[in-house]
Design a protein around this motif. Structure first.
Motif: not given
Ligand SMILES: Nc1nc2c(ncn2[C@@H]2O[C@H](COP(=O)(O)OP(=O)(O)OP(=O)(O)O)[C@@H](O)[C@H]2O)c(=O)[nH]1
Ligand SMILES: [Mg+2]
Length: 353
Positions: A46-48, A181-183, A200-203
């Motif tokens: 996701k974050s990529t 890792p996303t928090t 919107i990106d979530v963990g």
């Protein structure tokens, strides 16, 4: 009389034009922001995707982010070498080479001292370089589906001198390939095809998922991200669970959620490059015994896509699409975002009136 009518019509036309101009100038009407929500398990990419969007639409990374990644990349080399040595032992892969075995023991003994230092001394860099090239350590790396190590670790170890240099400044590629890792929640705004969007990106780890619900309202597009190579990996949060099975269950729960009954959704399968690599050494049906087709990328990836697609109900009320990408390739991310937005706008043309 005719002249009067003409005047009235002209005035009506003028008022209409004025109204159109007012509407066009009204931010609330024209500048309505559409929302894309990225969901998926941890490490799915996701974050990529968000990072690629930042590079494509927001001039890349601010300096604080670059510094954050620099520190994280530098720290990770030490920690991951320790993981490789220790996990190797746990897997029964011991370092055969006498010199390297001695070196690895010394490294573990001095690890806490090394860790205290911000910078890498020459001795530590030489040790890490030599251990990374050791045949047994490479065997551990080749068996990485059994342990929890970062996906693109080879990229960093293969250029270890660059990354250990105190003056190194991460490039976009260095940042895209590294995972933090996303928090919490990360949002990016961008324009596409004359419309405004917020992504919107979530963990994705289990402990992060309860935060997702706060972002379920008014979503125009949901992207469910799946790492297509994770069929042979264990979940970080609970090693008794297969990562792909966790992802299938989550996909079913999220995309059938009442909030998304009428929301278009896209399944995005990332890590196609890594699936290709992993099928060279691993039989897919060892993990999915029902699979009885060829062990090649085309057939395995088609089977995996179907496993996910069949969990999604009520497809008639919304559009469901499926895409396969290598998310570390910027153009591939750009293409699927543009394509999905185009399809969405074609179905729901933006109207000012
Ligand atoms: N080689 C390769 N690596 C990828 C691909 N997609 C993602 N990665 C890598 O996979 C790792 C995890 O990616 P992230 O995007 O941070 O994962 P995430 O889904 O945001 O994870 P959480 O924040 O924990 O939910 C990173 O090291 C990425 O560089 C891909 O298509 N190919
Ligand atoms: Mg993330």
């Amino acid at each position: 009389m005719g002249n009067n009518n003409q005047k009235k019509l002209k005035r009506k036309e003028m008022l209409k034009n004025k109204r159109i101009e007012e509407l066009l100038n009204d931010e609330n009407t024209v500048d309505q922001t559409n929302k894309i929500l990225l969901c998926g398990t941890g490490d799915s990419g996701k974050s990529t995707m968000i990072k690629q969007m930042r590079i494509l639409y927001c001039d890349g990374f601010p300096s604080e982010q670059v510094q954050l990644y620099k520190n994280a990349i530098q720290k990770s080399l030490r920690i991951n070498m320790k993981m490789l040595i220790q996990n190797g032992k746990a897997l029964g892969i011991h370092i055969n080479d006498k010199v390297n075995r001695q070196l690895s023991e010394e490294y573990l003994e001095n690890f806490e001292t090394y860790k205290k230092s911000q910078v890498y001394c020459k001795k530590e860099i030489d040790t890490l370089k030599q251990l990374w090239q050791d045949h047994s350590i490479q065997t551990v790396w080749n068996n990485r589906c059994e342990i929890q190590v970062p996906e693109n670790l080879d990229y960093y170890f293969n250029k270890i001198e660059k990354f250990c240099n105190p003056n190194f400044k991460p490039t976009n590629e260095d940042i895209v390939l590294f995972r933090i890792p996303t928090t919490g929640i990360v949002k990016i705004n961008f324009h596409s095809q004359d419309t405004k969007w917020e992504i919107i990106d979530v963990g994705g780890q289990r402990s992060e998922r309860r935060k997702w619900i706060h972002h379920f309202e008014d979503v125009n597009l949901v992207f469910f991200i799946v790492a297509i190579n994770e069929f042979n990996k264990k979940l970080y949060e609970d090693e008794t669970i297969n990562r792909m099975n966790e992802s299938i269950t989550l996909c079913k729960n999220i995309l059938n959620n009442k909030y998304f009954k009428k929301t278009d959704c896209s399944l995005v399968f990332t890590k196609t490059d890594l699936l290709k690599r992993s099928l060279e050494k691993t039989e897919f049906n060892m993990y999915y015994p029902k699979y009885n087709r060829e062990n090649n990328f085309e057939q395995v990836s088609e089977y995996i896509q179907k496993l996910f697609i069949k969990t999604i109900k009520k497809k008639n009320k919304r559009q469901v699409s499926s895409h396969m990408i290598c998310a570390t390739e910027k153009e591939e991310v750009e293409n699927i975002i543009n394509l999905t937005i185009r399809k969405y706008l074609e179905r729901k043309p933006v109207s000012v009136f």
